[in-house]
Scaffold this motif. Structure first.
Motif, PDB file in Angstrom:
ATOM      1  N   ILE A 133       0.840  -1.211   0.000  1.00 11.59           N
ATOM      2  CA  ILE A 133       0.000   0.000   0.000  1.00 11.59           C
ATOM      3  C   ILE A 133       0.873   1.259   0.000  1.00 11.59           C
ATOM      4  O   ILE A 133       0.402   2.350   0.266  1.00 11.59           O
ATOM      5  N   CYS A 178      -4.246   1.393   4.826  1.00  7.67           N
ATOM      6  CA  CYS A 178      -5.146   1.906   3.773  1.00  7.67           C
ATOM      7  C   CYS A 178      -6.574   2.053   4.282  1.00  7.67           C
ATOM      8  O   CYS A 178      -7.442   2.532   3.555  1.00  7.67           O
ATOM      9  N   LEU A 201      -0.344   7.812   4.537  1.00  6.94           N
ATOM     10  CA  LEU A 201      -1.291   6.692   4.647  1.00  6.94           C
ATOM     11  C   LEU A 201      -2.553   7.126   5.399  1.00  6.94           C
ATOM     12  O   LEU A 201      -3.671   6.750   5.029  1.00  6.94           O
ATOM     13  N   ARG A 204      -4.577   8.913   2.915  1.00  8.92           N
ATOM     14  CA  ARG A 204      -5.153   8.024   1.907  1.00  8.92           C
ATOM     15  C   ARG A 204      -6.301   7.201   2.492  1.00  8.92           C
ATOM     16  O   ARG A 204      -7.318   6.953   1.844  1.00  8.92           O
ATOM     17  N   ASN A 208      -9.998   6.744   1.078  1.00 10.51           N
ATOM     18  CA  ASN A 208     -10.534   5.413   0.777  1.00 10.51           C
ATOM     19  C   ASN A 208     -11.854   5.162   1.515  1.00 10.51           C
ATOM     20  O   ASN A 208     -12.813   4.637   0.949  1.00 10.51           O
TER      21      ASN A 208
END
Ligand code: SAH
Length: 302
Positions: A133, A178, A201, A204, A208
């Motif tokens: 990831i 993630c 992260l 992100r 997500n």
């Protein structure tokens, strides 16, 4: 005693007859273009990830043809249907491998894992493998996520200790990555706070979770070894990164009746194992479970 549909064990046997998977209506996020259907073949853990669209050896050709035929018979309502079918196959495989925890299987059947990985890895999103990831980190393989969550649901006092629809109560996750596991946790918990030390992260994961339409997960950027004091205590603490010892903050922030699961180095076992810690009215109880391989628990946020 035979296991009932709500008992959560991982004993290598097939699931009981009472097991079933409940779906949910498709959301807009399900319709993100993807390259499904995926290969049905089981990919061995640790195997080299396949290139997008790569051919693999397929010993079960008739099975694939049947799957393709089934896809053709589905109403043309968008690619989301394909992702639901592939996800259902992932869950069926987890059940066949001995995960018997219905709430966990149902939650994993609902979370669109393909929305949490890079576009190039989407074709592998439902294979039982960990995937990169970025920044040297990985999304855990589905079997490990299922195993850890089943250990948490199957706690002393029972899965429904808090509420049947939120068996994990108030959850603290360390290692958002993630955001996939946080999304699964959200379907099993009253609230989820997830801490990640790497800012890219953390950002992100927020994107997500929004894209997947998962509400109610609070993301914190910081050093998860400190837990998250402001909202303690927690009924559930889960770590996706492994250290030499359990940080004292986690133990302090675990509620009475709470359960913690984390990978931890075990010299006696020659590697990492899943450690479960229960806080009962009479104190702490610790047990060691499966051998695992997680990324290291590091200090400080960056
Ligand atoms: N649950 C994640 C798995 C992420 S891998 C998922 O579903 O994708 C483990 C994560 O733990 C990595 O992102 C790593 O950066 C993070 N991590 C490691 N040490 C940490 C710490 N001290 N505090 C918070 N996060 C940490």
């Amino acid at each position: 005693m035979a296991a009932g549909p709500h008992e959560c064990t991982h004993d290598g046997r097939l699931p009981g007859a009472g097991w079933r998977l409940e779906g949910r209506p498709l959301s807009a996020s399900d319709r993100r273009p993807s390259r499904f259907p995926l290969p049905l073949d089981k990919v061995v853990a640790g195997a080299t990830p396949l290139r997008a669209g790569a051919e693999v050896l397929r010993p079960q050709r008739p099975l694939q043809e049947a799957a393709r035929e089934a896809m053709r018979r589905q109403p043309p309502a968008g690619l989301g249907l394909d992702s639901a079918a592939v996800r259902a196959r992932m869950v069926t495989r987890l059940a066949a491998e001995g995960v018997r925890c219905e709430p966990v299987l149902a939650a994993m059947g609902e979370v669109p894992r393909h929305l949490f990985v890079d576009t190039a890895l989407v074709p592998q999103a439902y294979e039982d493998t960990s995937l990169p990831i970025g920044l040297g980190q990985t999304i855990s393989k589905p079997a490990v996520v299922a195993r850890m969550l089943a250990l948490l649901v199957d706690r002393p006092g029972g899965a429904a200790a808090h509420a049947p629809r939120a068996p994990l109560g108030r959850v603290l996750e360390i290692g958002t990555g993630c955001g996939y596991q946080a999304a699964v946790l959200a379907r099993l918990a009253r609230s989820v706070i997830s801490v990640e030390r790497l800012k890219p992260l953390h950002d992100r994961a927020r994107a997500n979770l929004d894209a997947a339409g998962v509400p109610g997960v609070r993301l914190v950027w910081g050093d998860g070894r400190l837990g998250h004091g402001p909202n303690a205590p927690y009924d559930t603490i889960i770590s996706a990164a492994g250290g030499e010892e359990l940080p004292s903050a986690w133990v302090e922030q675990l509620a009475v009746g709470g359960r913690l699961v984390a990978p931890m180095h075990s010299p006696a076992d020659g590697g990492q194992v899943l450690v479960v810690l229960d806080r009962t009215t009479s104190g702490l109880r610790r047990s060691a479970h499966d051998a695992v391989h997680f990324v290291p628990l590091k200090s400080g946020a960056q």
